[in-house]
Write a protein that holds these residues in place. Structure first.
Motif, PDB file in Angstrom:
ATOM      1  N   LYS A 208       9.688 -13.553 -10.299  1.00 23.35           N
ATOM      2  CA  LYS A 208       8.469 -13.104  -9.639  1.00 23.35           C
ATOM      3  C   LYS A 208       8.839 -12.018  -8.643  1.00 23.35           C
ATOM      4  N   VAL A 209       7.848 -11.247  -8.207  1.00 19.84           N
ATOM      5  CA  VAL A 209       8.069 -10.190  -7.226  1.00 19.84           C
ATOM      6  C   VAL A 209       7.595 -10.672  -5.861  1.00 19.84           C
ATOM      7  N   PHE A 210       8.443 -10.504  -4.872  1.00 20.59           N
ATOM      8  CA  PHE A 210       8.068 -10.825  -3.499  1.00 20.59           C
ATOM      9  C   PHE A 210       7.582  -9.542  -2.838  1.00 20.59           C
ATOM     10  N   SER A 211       6.275  -9.434  -2.706  1.00 24.98           N
ATOM     11  CA  SER A 211       5.664  -8.196  -2.212  1.00 24.98           C
ATOM     12  C   SER A 211       5.858  -8.049  -0.712  1.00 24.98           C
ATOM     13  N   PRO A 212       6.042  -6.815  -0.228  1.00 23.66           N
ATOM     14  CA  PRO A 212       6.072  -6.603   1.220  1.00 23.66           C
ATOM     15  C   PRO A 212       4.710  -6.909   1.819  1.00 23.66           C
ATOM     16  N   ALA A 213       4.697  -7.281   3.088  1.00 28.32           N
ATOM     17  CA  ALA A 213       3.435  -7.621   3.748  1.00 28.32           C
ATOM     18  C   ALA A 213       2.467  -6.454   3.736  1.00 28.32           C
ATOM     19  N   SER A 214       2.999  -5.226   3.804  1.00 28.61           N
ATOM     20  CA  SER A 214       2.126  -4.053   3.848  1.00 28.61           C
ATOM     21  C   SER A 214       1.361  -3.853   2.545  1.00 28.61           C
ATOM     22  N   TYR A 215       1.818  -4.451   1.438  1.00 28.52           N
ATOM     23  CA  TYR A 215       1.096  -4.366   0.171  1.00 28.52           C
ATOM     24  C   TYR A 215      -0.038  -5.393   0.106  1.00 28.52           C
ATOM     25  N   ARG A 216      -0.043  -6.321   1.066  1.00 23.81           N
ATOM     26  CA  ARG A 216      -1.041  -7.388   1.039  1.00 23.81           C
ATOM     27  C   ARG A 216      -1.997  -7.332   2.217  1.00 23.81           C
ATOM     28  N   SER A 217      -1.746  -6.426   3.158  1.00 21.59           N
ATOM     29  CA  SER A 217      -2.498  -6.413   4.414  1.00 21.59           C
ATOM     30  C   SER A 217      -3.494  -5.263   4.474  1.00 21.59           C
ATOM     31  N   VAL A 218      -4.293  -5.262   5.551  1.00 21.52           N
ATOM     32  CA  VAL A 218      -5.278  -4.196   5.770  1.00 21.52           C
ATOM     33  C   VAL A 218      -4.598  -2.849   6.012  1.00 21.52           C
ATOM     34  N   TYR A 219      -3.306  -2.859   6.294  1.00 24.02           N
ATOM     35  CA  TYR A 219      -2.532  -1.640   6.516  1.00 24.02           C
ATOM     36  C   TYR A 219      -2.285  -0.874   5.221  1.00 24.02           C
ATOM     37  N   SER A 250      -3.857 -13.719  11.551  1.00 20.15           N
ATOM     38  CA  SER A 250      -5.211 -13.323  11.932  1.00 20.15           C
ATOM     39  C   SER A 250      -5.936 -12.680  10.753  1.00 20.15           C
ATOM     40  N   LYS A 251      -7.245 -12.576  10.886  1.00 15.30           N
ATOM     41  CA  LYS A 251      -8.084 -11.854   9.932  1.00 15.30           C
ATOM     42  C   LYS A 251      -8.635 -10.614  10.628  1.00 15.30           C
ATOM     43  N   TYR A 252      -8.606  -9.475   9.933  1.00 15.55           N
ATOM     44  CA  TYR A 252      -9.001  -8.217  10.539  1.00 15.55           C
ATOM     45  C   TYR A 252     -10.089  -7.514   9.734  1.00 15.55           C
ATOM     46  N   ILE A 253     -10.764  -6.584  10.429  1.00 14.62           N
ATOM     47  CA  ILE A 253     -11.532  -5.529   9.786  1.00 14.62           C
ATOM     48  C   ILE A 253     -10.904  -4.238  10.283  1.00 14.62           C
ATOM     49  N   PHE A 254     -10.381  -3.439   9.373  1.00 17.08           N
ATOM     50  CA  PHE A 254      -9.713  -2.198   9.754  1.00 17.08           C
ATOM     51  C   PHE A 254     -10.602  -1.034   9.335  1.00 17.08           C
ATOM     52  N   LEU A 255     -11.096  -0.275  10.307  1.00 14.23           N
ATOM     53  CA  LEU A 255     -12.018   0.841  10.079  1.00 14.23           C
ATOM     54  C   LEU A 255     -11.216   2.133  10.132  1.00 14.23           C
ATOM     55  N   ILE A 256     -10.513   2.443   9.057  1.00 15.78           N
ATOM     56  CA  ILE A 256      -9.526   3.517   9.068  1.00 15.78           C
ATOM     57  C   ILE A 256     -10.183   4.876   8.815  1.00 15.78           C
ATOM     58  N   PRO A 257     -10.006   5.839   9.729  1.00 15.76           N
ATOM     59  CA  PRO A 257     -10.543   7.181   9.502  1.00 15.76           C
ATOM     60  C   PRO A 257      -9.619   7.998   8.596  1.00 15.76           C
ATOM     61  N   PHE A 408     -10.164  -5.288  -0.133  1.00 15.02           N
ATOM     62  CA  PHE A 408     -10.213  -6.689   0.255  1.00 15.02           C
ATOM     63  C   PHE A 408      -8.790  -7.245   0.164  1.00 15.02           C
ATOM     64  N   MET A 409      -8.126  -7.330   1.312  1.00 14.28           N
ATOM     65  CA  MET A 409      -6.725  -7.700   1.356  1.00 14.28           C
ATOM     66  C   MET A 409      -6.572  -9.143   1.836  1.00 14.28           C
ATOM     67  N   GLU A 410      -5.325  -9.602   1.844  1.00 13.59           N
ATOM     68  CA  GLU A 410      -5.052 -11.004   2.166  1.00 13.59           C
ATOM     69  C   GLU A 410      -5.444 -11.361   3.593  1.00 13.59           C
ATOM     70  N   ASN A 411      -5.347 -10.394   4.517  1.00 14.82           N
ATOM     71  CA  ASN A 411      -5.662 -10.701   5.917  1.00 14.82           C
ATOM     72  C   ASN A 411      -6.903  -9.955   6.425  1.00 14.82           C
ATOM     73  N   GLY A 412      -7.784  -9.534   5.513  1.00 23.10           N
ATOM     74  CA  GLY A 412      -9.035  -8.933   5.944  1.00 23.10           C
ATOM     75  C   GLY A 412      -9.506  -7.793   5.064  1.00 23.10           C
ATOM     76  N   ASN A 413     -10.478  -7.038   5.564  1.00 25.16           N
ATOM     77  CA  ASN A 413     -11.085  -5.934   4.823  1.00 25.16           C
ATOM     78  C   ASN A 413     -10.761  -4.608   5.496  1.00 25.16           C
ATOM     79  N   THR A 414     -10.544  -3.584   4.680  1.00 25.70           N
ATOM     80  CA  THR A 414     -10.349  -2.227   5.188  1.00 25.70           C
ATOM     81  C   THR A 414     -11.457  -1.336   4.651  1.00 25.70           C
ATOM     82  N   TYR A 415     -12.122  -0.625   5.572  1.00 31.29           N
ATOM     83  CA  TYR A 415     -13.180   0.308   5.200  1.00 31.29           C
ATOM     84  C   TYR A 415     -12.748   1.714   5.606  1.00 31.29           C
ATOM     85  N   VAL A 416     -12.916   2.664   4.690  1.00 28.26           N
ATOM     86  CA  VAL A 416     -12.534   4.050   4.952  1.00 28.26           C
ATOM     87  C   VAL A 416     -13.734   4.792   5.533  1.00 28.26           C
TER      88      VAL A 416
END
Length: 450
Positions: A208-219, A250-257, A408-416
């Protein structure tokens, strides 16, 4: 002891992975970081021992934070003295081709006798499954194939599977192993298909592949699409917000410009100035070094409010801000003193704190609190899209619509967004004064304070 074959030194981890038929795809990723590096001392030693007269002998090295001599390796040298740079931000955690790898020691003892490195390497079959159906599917949606995926994106995958200590990665310690976000890795013995011993470490071939956290997060959007979010990616990395956004607690909403949205930032500090509001236009210049991050810069303009359009820049830029090693702020005019080097950093931190909501998105809920304790209004529109308003956008009835499909990521939602969430440009007193029914109460408040 009589043996049935000649005993040879073990290959290093990079060679073990390269020569194993079932780990070819992960090896192709690692080899992107390899480069020939001219070694003058090695050239002389080889010629003396072998009786040759070669002009140059090269060592195969891997761009990394931790390489031979315990130093980072980001620049390869050729015989003519020309250099090839990859940049410190596109490097592996350590050099898997360093035969004498040893972890940093706190005493004078030989590190090679103490410990060795470990790499988790997925089989070709596991990597295909991850790329087509796992967290790698989002990467595939962007770049279609692993070969097309940029090196700086795949770097995080490799680094997440590099561990500096075998002592802390033996099977009995699997339940204590942490991922790159400091969370349990959740690896078991059943995840390991086979084990390969190298001269500088151990290779676990995994199913199996162990994904980096950044592939699963709002980042994630800032990681995968540097062309669209290069300025936010630079701000997140330089201000060390990766660990915060990658947290799975934590759970986040990331409003990325987007980069275009970063050209419309209203400086909150300017609201109270005599000269009036100012708008910052952030822009990004890629580095000349392959794969390296370029500097984020900004120009400052006076601005005015235009009905139906919102705040618009007026005239020529009044200041220029360059983010280099000193992060200096340089006014165009000679009048006035230069602002301290922390100005640009301060504004980028303000933007980040106002785009991170530290609570999960809930259908029907409109008001949320950001990391900077400001409030933001998020209203669902058609489909999965939302309209986002800071206090200023809400007062002007000019919300920022989300662009494209949300993440829709593991620790929240990211909106562009194509703009930056802006707080109010009015004080509490100014806001209350706009309501006649509160005027008497406000007057009594002022009188009592006097």
């Amino acid at each position: 002891h009589q043996v049935d074959k000649v005993l040879l030194p073990l290959d290093n981890m990079a060679e073990v992975i390269r020569q194993t038929p079932t780990m070819k795809k992960f090896s192709s990723i690692i080899e992107r970081f390899a480069a020939p590096d001219y070694q003058e001392s090695l050239t002389k030693a080889y010629n003396n021992s072998q009786g040759h007269d070669y002009q140059a002998v090269y060592a195969k090295r891997y761009f990394s934070k931790f390489s031979a001599g315990g130093k980072e390796f980001t620049t390869a040298l050729d015989k003519s003295g020309n250099t090839h740079n990859i940049g410190a931000d596109v490097t592996l955690k350590y050099d898997p081709g360093w035969n004498a790898y040893c972890p940093n020691m706190f005493n004078a003892r030989d590190g090679m006798m103490e410990d060795m490195a470990v790499m988790l390497v997925p089989s070709d079959e596991a990597l295909d499954e991850w790329f087509n159906n796992g967290y790698g599917r989002i990467v595939k949606d962007y770049y279609e194939t692993i070969e097309n995926t940029p090196t700086d994106v795949l770097r995080q995958l490799v680094n997440a599977n590099q561990f500096i200590s075998f002592v802390k990665a033996v099977p009995s310690q699997f339940n204590h192993m942490m991922d790159d976000a400091g969370m349990p890795l959740d690896i078991t013995s059943d995840d390991v298909d086979s084990v390969f011993l190298a001269c500088n470490g151990l290779v676990y071939k995994t199913n199996k592949v162990f994904s980096p956290a950044s592939y699963r997060s709002v980042y994630f959007p800032a990681v995968i699409d540097k062309n669209r979010f290069s300025m936010m990616a630079s701000a997140i990395e330089s201000l060390n917000y990766e660990a915060y956004l990658n947290s799975m607690v934590s759970k986040y909403i990331f409003l990325i410009p987007s980069n275009e949205g970063m050209a419309t930032f209203l400086d909150p500090v300017s609201f109270g100035q005599i000269t009036g509001p100012q708008m910052w236009k952030f822009y990004y210049e890629p580095s000349e070094k392959a794969g390296a991050s370029g500097p984020v810069k900004a120009q400052v303009y006076n601005c005015e409010y235009v009905e139906g359009l919102g705040w618009q820049p007026v005239g020529a830029a009044i200041a220029n801000i360059n983010k280099n090693n000193e992060m200096q702020y340089v006014p165009f005019t000679t009048s006035g003193s230069a602002v301290t080097k922390t100005v640009l950093r301060d504004r980028l931190e303000y933007i980040l704190d106002n785009t991170i909501v530290i609570e999960p998105y809930e259908v029907g809920k409109k008001f949320y609190k950001t990391k900077s304790n400001n409030y933001v209004k998020i209203e669902a529109t058609s489909g999965e899209s939302v309209d986002v308003s800071g206090a200023l956008q809400d007062a002007e009835k000019l919300p920022l619509p989300s662009l494209g499909k949300p993440y829709f990521m593991e620790n929240g939602n990211t909106y562009v967004l194509d703009g930056v969430v802006a707080g109010s440009n009015k004080s509490v007193a100014q806001t209350l004064a706009a309501y006649a029914e509160l005027e008497d109460n406000l007057q009594r408040t002022w009188e009592s304070s006097e």
